[in-house]
Write a protein that holds these residues in place. Sequence first.
Motif, PDB file in Angstrom:
ATOM      1  N   GLY A 275     -65.836 102.186  33.468  1.00 17.13           N
ATOM      2  CA  GLY A 275     -65.441 101.502  34.691  1.00 17.13           C
ATOM      3  C   GLY A 275     -65.425 102.435  35.869  1.00 17.13           C
ATOM      4  N   GLY A 276     -65.741 101.908  37.020  1.00 20.47           N
ATOM      5  CA  GLY A 276     -65.732 102.668  38.266  1.00 20.47           C
ATOM      6  C   GLY A 276     -65.472 101.724  39.429  1.00 20.47           C
ATOM      7  N   PRO A 277     -65.919 102.086  40.612  1.00 19.73           N
ATOM      8  CA  PRO A 277     -65.691 101.231  41.776  1.00 19.73           C
ATOM      9  C   PRO A 277     -66.458  99.910  41.671  1.00 19.73           C
ATOM     10  CG  PRO A 277     -66.429 103.432  42.423  1.00 19.73           C
ATOM     11  CD  PRO A 277     -66.578 103.324  40.949  1.00 19.73           C
ATOM     12  N   TYR A 278     -65.737  98.819  41.548  1.00 22.76           N
ATOM     13  CA  TYR A 278     -66.289  97.455  41.581  1.00 22.76           C
ATOM     14  C   TYR A 278     -67.214  97.103  40.425  1.00 22.76           C
ATOM     15  CZ  TYR A 278     -64.765  98.458  46.307  1.00 22.76           C
ATOM     16  OH  TYR A 278     -64.036  98.871  47.386  1.00 22.76           O
ATOM     17  N   THR A 279     -67.355  97.987  39.437  1.00 22.82           N
ATOM     18  CA  THR A 279     -68.347  97.778  38.388  1.00 22.82           C
ATOM     19  C   THR A 279     -67.814  98.197  37.030  1.00 22.82           C
ATOM     20  OG1 THR A 279     -70.098  98.286  39.982  1.00 22.82           O
ATOM     21  CG2 THR A 279     -70.714  98.305  37.684  1.00 22.82           C
ATOM     22  N   LEU A 280     -68.224  97.456  36.018  1.00 21.74           N
ATOM     23  CA  LEU A 280     -67.976  97.814  34.633  1.00 21.74           C
ATOM     24  C   LEU A 280     -69.339  97.902  33.965  1.00 21.74           C
ATOM     25  CD1 LEU A 280     -65.749  98.169  32.436  1.00 21.74           C
ATOM     26  CD2 LEU A 280     -66.009  95.731  31.984  1.00 21.74           C
ATOM     27  N   ARG A 281     -69.597  98.987  33.252  1.00 22.18           N
ATOM     28  CA  ARG A 281     -70.905  99.175  32.614  1.00 22.18           C
ATOM     29  C   ARG A 281     -70.738  99.215  31.103  1.00 22.18           C
ATOM     30  NH1 ARG A 281     -72.886 104.579  35.096  1.00 22.18           N
ATOM     31  NH2 ARG A 281     -74.475 104.303  33.501  1.00 22.18           N
ATOM     32  N   LEU A 282     -71.711  98.628  30.403  1.00 27.87           N
ATOM     33  CA  LEU A 282     -71.779  98.686  28.951  1.00 27.87           C
ATOM     34  C   LEU A 282     -72.934  99.608  28.600  1.00 27.87           C
ATOM     35  CD1 LEU A 282     -70.684  97.464  26.246  1.00 27.87           C
ATOM     36  CD2 LEU A 282     -72.572  95.837  26.411  1.00 27.87           C
ATOM     37  N   LEU A 283     -72.641 100.662  27.830  1.00 30.32           N
ATOM     38  CA  LEU A 283     -73.642 101.666  27.475  1.00 30.32           C
ATOM     39  C   LEU A 283     -73.840 101.714  25.968  1.00 30.32           C
ATOM     40  CD1 LEU A 283     -72.234 104.638  29.586  1.00 30.32           C
ATOM     41  CD2 LEU A 283     -73.917 102.951  30.310  1.00 30.32           C
ATOM     42  N   ASP A 284     -75.037 102.072  25.555  1.00 34.19           N
ATOM     43  CA  ASP A 284     -75.315 102.352  24.150  1.00 34.19           C
ATOM     44  C   ASP A 284     -74.652 103.696  23.839  1.00 34.19           C
ATOM     45  OD1 ASP A 284     -76.905 103.818  22.015  1.00 34.19           O
ATOM     46  OD2 ASP A 284     -77.755 101.793  21.853  1.00 34.19           O
ATOM     47  N   SER A 285     -73.825 103.758  22.800  1.00 39.50           N
ATOM     48  CA  SER A 285     -73.067 104.981  22.537  1.00 39.50           C
ATOM     49  C   SER A 285     -73.934 106.126  22.022  1.00 39.50           C
ATOM     50  CB  SER A 285     -71.925 104.716  21.561  1.00 39.50           C
ATOM     51  OG  SER A 285     -72.423 104.319  20.308  1.00 39.50           O
ATOM     52  N   GLU A 286     -75.088 105.834  21.448  1.00 42.56           N
ATOM     53  CA  GLU A 286     -75.961 106.908  20.956  1.00 42.56           C
ATOM     54  C   GLU A 286     -76.847 107.488  22.049  1.00 42.56           C
ATOM     55  OE1 GLU A 286     -78.143 106.331  17.365  1.00 42.56           O
ATOM     56  OE2 GLU A 286     -76.475 105.286  16.408  1.00 42.56           O
ATOM     57  N   THR A 287     -77.419 106.611  22.875  1.00 46.93           N
ATOM     58  CA  THR A 287     -78.385 107.065  23.874  1.00 46.93           C
ATOM     59  C   THR A 287     -77.793 107.213  25.275  1.00 46.93           C
ATOM     60  OG1 THR A 287     -79.083 104.824  24.477  1.00 46.93           O
ATOM     61  CG2 THR A 287     -80.222 105.879  22.615  1.00 46.93           C
ATOM     62  N   GLY A 288     -76.663 106.548  25.534  1.00 50.37           N
ATOM     63  CA  GLY A 288     -76.087 106.542  26.871  1.00 50.37           C
ATOM     64  C   GLY A 288     -76.791 105.593  27.815  1.00 50.37           C
ATOM     65  N   GLU A 289     -77.755 104.838  27.294  1.00 48.58           N
ATOM     66  CA  GLU A 289     -78.539 103.909  28.105  1.00 48.58           C
ATOM     67  C   GLU A 289     -77.680 102.727  28.565  1.00 48.58           C
ATOM     68  OE1 GLU A 289     -82.286 100.877  27.422  1.00 48.58           O
ATOM     69  OE2 GLU A 289     -82.145 102.670  26.184  1.00 48.58           O
ATOM     70  N   ASP A 290     -77.868 102.348  29.834  1.00 51.36           N
ATOM     71  CA  ASP A 290     -77.204 101.153  30.365  1.00 51.36           C
ATOM     72  C   ASP A 290     -77.725  99.915  29.662  1.00 51.36           C
ATOM     73  OD1 ASP A 290     -75.346 101.794  32.373  1.00 51.36           O
ATOM     74  OD2 ASP A 290     -76.949 102.191  33.791  1.00 51.36           O
ATOM     75  N   ILE A 291     -76.829  99.078  29.187  1.00 50.15           N
ATOM     76  CA  ILE A 291     -77.223  97.802  28.598  1.00 50.15           C
ATOM     77  C   ILE A 291     -77.024  96.695  29.621  1.00 50.15           C
ATOM     78  CG2 ILE A 291     -76.701  96.124  26.790  1.00 50.15           C
ATOM     79  CD1 ILE A 291     -75.979  98.558  25.038  1.00 50.15           C
ATOM     80  N   ILE A 292     -75.861  96.708  30.264  1.00 47.38           N
ATOM     81  CA  ILE A 292     -75.577  95.715  31.300  1.00 47.38           C
ATOM     82  C   ILE A 292     -74.487  96.241  32.219  1.00 47.38           C
ATOM     83  CG2 ILE A 292     -73.841  94.469  29.944  1.00 47.38           C
ATOM     84  CD1 ILE A 292     -75.002  91.860  31.171  1.00 47.38           C
ATOM     85  N   SER A 293     -74.523  95.814  33.465  1.00 45.84           N
ATOM     86  CA  SER A 293     -73.446  96.099  34.412  1.00 45.84           C
ATOM     87  C   SER A 293     -72.787  94.789  34.787  1.00 45.84           C
ATOM     88  CB  SER A 293     -73.995  96.763  35.678  1.00 45.84           C
ATOM     89  OG  SER A 293     -74.426  98.064  35.401  1.00 45.84           O
ATOM     90  N   PHE A 294     -71.482  94.782  34.761  1.00 46.43           N
ATOM     91  CA  PHE A 294     -70.707  93.620  35.191  1.00 46.43           C
ATOM     92  C   PHE A 294     -70.188  93.948  36.583  1.00 46.43           C
ATOM     93  CE2 PHE A 294     -70.245  93.939  30.576  1.00 46.43           C
ATOM     94  CZ  PHE A 294     -70.656  92.683  30.178  1.00 46.43           C
ATOM     95  N   GLU A 295     -70.632  93.204  37.576  1.00 48.34           N
ATOM     96  CA  GLU A 295     -70.226  93.466  38.945  1.00 48.34           C
ATOM     97  C   GLU A 295     -69.390  92.318  39.459  1.00 48.34           C
ATOM     98  OE1 GLU A 295     -73.435  94.750  41.404  1.00 48.34           O
ATOM     99  OE2 GLU A 295     -74.217  96.065  39.842  1.00 48.34           O
ATOM    100  N   GLY A 296     -68.478  92.631  40.352  1.00 51.84           N
ATOM    101  CA  GLY A 296     -67.643  91.593  40.925  1.00 51.84           C
ATOM    102  C   GLY A 296     -66.168  91.920  40.888  1.00 51.84           C
TER     103      GLY A 296
END
Length: 72
Positions: A18-39
């Motif tokens: 989590g950070g400013p205005y955004t929640l991110r879902l990452l793959d724990s092995e690669t660190g790749e972004d899967i989806i960002s939840f904004e709002g």
Amino acid sequence: MPYWIGSFSIEDDFILCGGPYTLRLLDSETGEDIISFEGQTGRVIVADFSSDGQQVYSAANDGSVRIWRLPI
């Protein structure tokens, strides 16, 4: 952009960040972004997975709370 909080999924496949205005879902092995939840209307300070792994919850420093459905 810096992200301050994190939470691992039950099976440790995913990480919530989590950070400013955004929640991110990452793959724990690669660190790749899967989806960002904004709002979120403030900086996300708490986030976690539901017990069934179908949703995530987040709360921001402005007092707002969101429930997000996972597309996985």
